[in-house]
Design an enzyme around this catalytic site. Structure first.
Site, PDB file in Angstrom:
ATOM      1  N   GLY A   1       0.867  -1.225   0.007  1.00 15.28           N
ATOM      2  CA  GLY A   1       0.027   0.019  -0.027  1.00 15.28           C
ATOM      3  C   GLY A   1       0.984   1.335   0.047  1.00 15.28           C
ATOM      4  O   GLY A   1       2.020   1.120   0.251  1.00 15.28           O
TER       5      GLY A   1
ATOM      6  N   CYS B   1       5.415  -6.168   1.430  1.00 15.61           N
ATOM      7  CA  CYS B   1       5.712  -4.555   1.245  1.00 15.61           C
ATOM      8  C   CYS B   1       5.295  -3.951   2.306  1.00 15.61           C
ATOM      9  O   CYS B   1       5.601  -3.893   3.447  1.00 15.61           O
ATOM     10  CB  CYS B   1       5.397  -4.030  -0.105  1.00 15.61           C
ATOM     11  SG  CYS B   1       6.219  -2.705  -0.502  1.00 15.61           S
ATOM     12  N   TYR B   2       4.335  -2.806   2.132  1.00 15.55           N
ATOM     13  CA  TYR B   2       3.559  -2.372   3.466  1.00 15.55           C
ATOM     14  C   TYR B   2       3.164  -3.321   4.542  1.00 15.55           C
ATOM     15  O   TYR B   2       3.181  -3.012   5.540  1.00 15.55           O
ATOM     16  CB  TYR B   2       2.441  -1.363   2.995  1.00 15.55           C
ATOM     17  CG  TYR B   2       1.841  -0.713   3.894  1.00 15.55           C
ATOM     18  CD1 TYR B   2       2.115   0.415   4.451  1.00 15.55           C
ATOM     19  CD2 TYR B   2       0.595  -1.164   4.481  1.00 15.55           C
ATOM     20  CE1 TYR B   2       1.581   1.118   5.686  1.00 15.55           C
ATOM     21  CE2 TYR B   2      -0.103  -0.518   5.552  1.00 15.55           C
ATOM     22  CZ  TYR B   2       0.465   0.642   6.145  1.00 15.55           C
ATOM     23  OH  TYR B   2      -0.159   1.082   7.317  1.00 15.55           O
TER      24      TYR B   2
ATOM     25  N   HIS C   1       7.580  -7.836  -3.919  1.00 14.42           N
ATOM     26  CA  HIS C   1       6.494  -8.453  -4.321  1.00 14.42           C
ATOM     27  C   HIS C   1       6.443  -9.567  -4.902  1.00 14.42           C
ATOM     28  O   HIS C   1       6.785  -9.773  -6.054  1.00 14.42           O
ATOM     29  CB  HIS C   1       5.880  -7.160  -5.248  1.00 14.42           C
ATOM     30  CG  HIS C   1       5.440  -5.883  -4.684  1.00 14.42           C
ATOM     31  ND1 HIS C   1       4.296  -5.633  -4.068  1.00 14.42           N
ATOM     32  CD2 HIS C   1       6.193  -4.717  -4.422  1.00 14.42           C
ATOM     33  CE1 HIS C   1       4.324  -4.435  -3.771  1.00 14.42           C
ATOM     34  NE2 HIS C   1       5.373  -3.863  -3.783  1.00 14.42           N
TER      35      HIS C   1
ATOM     36  N   GLU D   1       3.942 -11.178  -5.974  1.00 12.77           N
ATOM     37  CA  GLU D   1       2.912 -11.500  -6.675  1.00 12.77           C
ATOM     38  C   GLU D   1       3.212 -11.202  -8.102  1.00 12.77           C
ATOM     39  O   GLU D   1       2.486 -11.601  -9.018  1.00 12.77           O
ATOM     40  CB  GLU D   1       1.668 -10.807  -6.350  1.00 12.77           C
ATOM     41  CG  GLU D   1       1.678  -9.328  -6.311  1.00 12.77           C
ATOM     42  CD  GLU D   1       2.395  -8.617  -5.062  1.00 12.77           C
ATOM     43  OE1 GLU D   1       3.323  -9.304  -4.490  1.00 12.77           O
ATOM     44  OE2 GLU D   1       2.288  -7.454  -4.880  1.00 12.77           O
TER      45      GLU D   1
ATOM     46  N   ASP E   1     -16.953 -10.571 -21.752  1.00  8.16           N
ATOM     47  CA  ASP E   1     -17.424 -10.042 -20.390  1.00  8.16           C
ATOM     48  C   ASP E   1     -18.699  -9.951 -20.163  1.00  8.16           C
ATOM     49  O   ASP E   1     -19.296 -10.783 -19.128  1.00  8.16           O
ATOM     50  CB  ASP E   1     -16.520  -9.017 -19.924  1.00  8.16           C
ATOM     51  CG  ASP E   1     -15.111  -9.152 -20.151  1.00  8.16           C
ATOM     52  OD1 ASP E   1     -14.537 -10.085 -20.114  1.00  8.16           O
ATOM     53  OD2 ASP E   1     -14.379  -7.931 -20.358  1.00  8.16           O
TER      54      ASP E   1
ATOM     55  N   LYS F   1      -8.980 -11.643 -17.350  1.00  5.64           N
ATOM     56  CA  LYS F   1      -9.568 -12.198 -18.580  1.00  5.64           C
ATOM     57  C   LYS F   1      -9.451 -13.624 -18.788  1.00  5.64           C
ATOM     58  O   LYS F   1     -10.594 -14.265 -19.074  1.00  5.64           O
ATOM     59  CB  LYS F   1      -8.887 -11.422 -19.998  1.00  5.64           C
ATOM     60  CG  LYS F   1      -9.758 -11.485 -21.014  1.00  5.64           C
ATOM     61  CD  LYS F   1     -10.650 -10.566 -21.214  1.00  5.64           C
ATOM     62  CE  LYS F   1     -11.337 -10.398 -22.281  1.00  5.64           C
ATOM     63  NZ  LYS F   1     -12.257  -9.072 -22.344  1.00  5.64           N
TER      64      LYS F   1
END
Ligand code: XMP
Length: 507
Positions: free
Chosen positions: A54, A81-82, A168, A170, A225, A364
């Site tokens: 964040g 991280c944060y 990170h 991710e 979508d 997606k």
């Protein structure tokens, strides 16, 4: 039996939904929540908790911090991280501004034994993005990884299963990121048995509870979508859903029929409006690309408005917003109602109480998977992106019925040849009709006909793109068939430009 889940506590970082995705990739159910009280967290009974990154500083007076009781629940916690700094701060460690901020790819070294880094290479590349850093780990924590500028790049209290990483894991640039998430899932001790089918079943249940007997309206574009969102809603509320599909006559060959056919299988009210003539008459004589776009967008809304008026007040409006749309329009702005609409904006007076966006947490490829689970045909599920203004912006200059037919036929041949050749890696490919006529010879006669341009691009973000190299035999087969089968075309060109300086579409 209660479902096992990992809770992602969102502190506003850019990559937070990617964290959820990495957990889902391990077949574990995951929910992302912002600012939850400890009571709420207890109610959710998570098997593990991830504190995200964040933009804040833990020592700012208004910083959002996890409640200290979270660390007394007896469940594994991973701070990123944060989230790592917040863990350090709440548990008595110290966080300070870093003397050197680290952004981007950074070499990290694993410096101690750690379950989180089990089977992770000792030295690898990670993605860093921070200005603060942990300078003193809390009691009972040991340092498990370091970089040149960040001596505490990772720390943990293995007895309590608390783990913190400054980088990170991710993002794809962190080479061992997936392994790290997989290890955390193991640490949480959850069964890896969650699938997209579970998402579909749960979402239908939630929609049923939320909507009850309410009236729902969906503007269908025929794209993936909005189609998947509509089918989810139809499974939840059946005939209380009305889908309005405006065929502006600028769709690809057979596309309107495919959409109609696909939706005839579901229990919903399907209204198809054949508005081709209407659009063409508005577009007559118009050559300027932006005006064409505006006319098509505006007319779409007018048609939708007219149908909605007949339907009357609705309780919910469905939107096929997916996660990348949410990121693009800025996080925390989910209340902005019109900006993401697949068909480019909604009339102001459509009378509804609330928007429902059942896909807003999916990427997606996950939406496509959900579509397959719901029984949508492959032609719709694997459809490549198609612009709202349709072929109107793939015909350079004035749009006429004859030109629409030319580009539809050429495009269908091109797509068929690409399919037959088994080429699967293209992000988008299509035929466009240039405004150029040139001389040719067919049989013994002179022709003066249009040139079709073929385009194929590679891109993941659609902001930049490179022209794809299509095997020559495929291009040449497509070109031959187009000039032979599409009357009015005597030349086929291949567009080799990247974006920038060109764009993907021609207008
Ligand atoms: P460009 O041509 O800007 O296109 O490089 C980038 C991507 O966006 C799609 N595109 C649109 N999609 N409404 C849409 O829903 C539009 O008006 C529109 N214009 C472009 C294009 O197909 C490509 O995927």
């Amino acid at each position: 039996m209660a479902r096992e889940m990992i809770l992602v506590l969102d502190f506003g970082g850019q990559y937070n939904q990617l964290i959820a995705r990495r957990v889902r990739e391990n077949n574990v159910y995951c929910e992302v929540h912002t600012a939850l009280s400890i009571e709420k967290i207890r109610e959710l009974k998570p098997s593990g908790i991830i504190l995200t990154g964040g933009p804040q500083s833990v020592y700012a007076s208004d910083s959002l911090l996890p409640p200290v009781e979270l660390f007394e629940l007896g469940v594994p916690v991973l701070g990123i991280c944060y989230g790592a700094q917040a863990m350090a701060h709440v548990l008595g460690g110290e966080v300070k501004p870093a003397t050197v901020s680290e952004y981007g790819r950074t070499e990290v070294e694993v410096v101690g034994a750690s379950k989180l880094f089990s089977s992770v290479e000792k030295n690898s590349v990670v993605w860093m993005s921070h200005t603060d850093r942990i300078v003193t780990a809390p009691e009972n924590f040991s340092v498990t990884a370091a970089t040149n500028n960040c001596p505490i790049a990772a720390m943990e209290d293995p007895d309590k299963n608390f783990y913190a990483v400054q980088f990170h894991p991710e993002v794809v640039h962190t080479v061992e990121g997936k392994k790290i998430f997989s290890n955390f899932v193991d640490i949480c001790g959850v069964a890896r048995d969650w699938k997209m089918s579970s998402f579909v079943v749960d979402t239908i249940k939630q929609l049923k509870n939320k909507i009850g007997g309410g009236k729902v309206l969906c503007a269908l574009s025929g794209g993936v979508d909005s189609s998947v969102a509509a089918v989810l809603l139809s499974k939840a509320v059946g005939k209380n859903l009305t889908c309005v599909f405006v065929d502006h006559g600028l769709l690809r060959k057979n596309e309107a029929a495919q959409v109609e056919e696909a939706f005839s299988k579901f229990d919903l009210n399907f209204i198809k409006v054949d508005a081709g003539e209407r659009f063409l008459s508005k577009l007559r004589g118009v050559v300027e690309p932006e005006r064409k776009r505006k006319i098509i967008g505006e007319e779409f809304i007018r048609v939708f408005e007219e149908v909605s008026k007949k339907i009357g007040a609705v309780d919910y409006l469905v939107q096929g917003t997916i996660y990348p749309d949410v990121i693009e329009s800025g996080l925390g702005k989910s209340a902005v109602i019109k900006s993401h609409h697949n068909v480019g904006g909604l009339p102001d007076f459509v009378d509804f109480k609330e928007i429902v966006e059942p896909l807003r947490l999916l990427f997606k490829d996950e939406v496509r998977e959900a579509g397959r689970e719901l029984g949508l045909p492959e032609e719709i599920v694997s459809r490549q992106p198609f612009p709202g203004p349709g072929l109107g912006i793939r015909i350079i200059g004035e749009v006429t019925a004859e030109k629409v037919k030319l580009v539809q036929d050429a495009d269908a041949i091109y797509r068929e040849e690409i399919d037959k050749a088994g080429i699967k890696h293209l992000a988008q490919y299509f035929a466009a009709l240039t405004n150029m006529r040139s001389v040719g010879v067919m049989g013994d006669g002179r022709t003066y006909d249009f040139a079709i341009a073929l385009r194929a691009v590679l891109t993941s973000d659609f902001m930049t793109a490179e022209a794809a190299q299509i095997p020559w035999d495929v291009l040449s087969r497509a070109a031959n068939r187009i000039v032979n089968e599409v009357k009015g075309v005597n030349r086929v060109l291949y567009d080799c430009t990247s974006k920038p300086p060109a764009t993907i579409e021609f207008e």
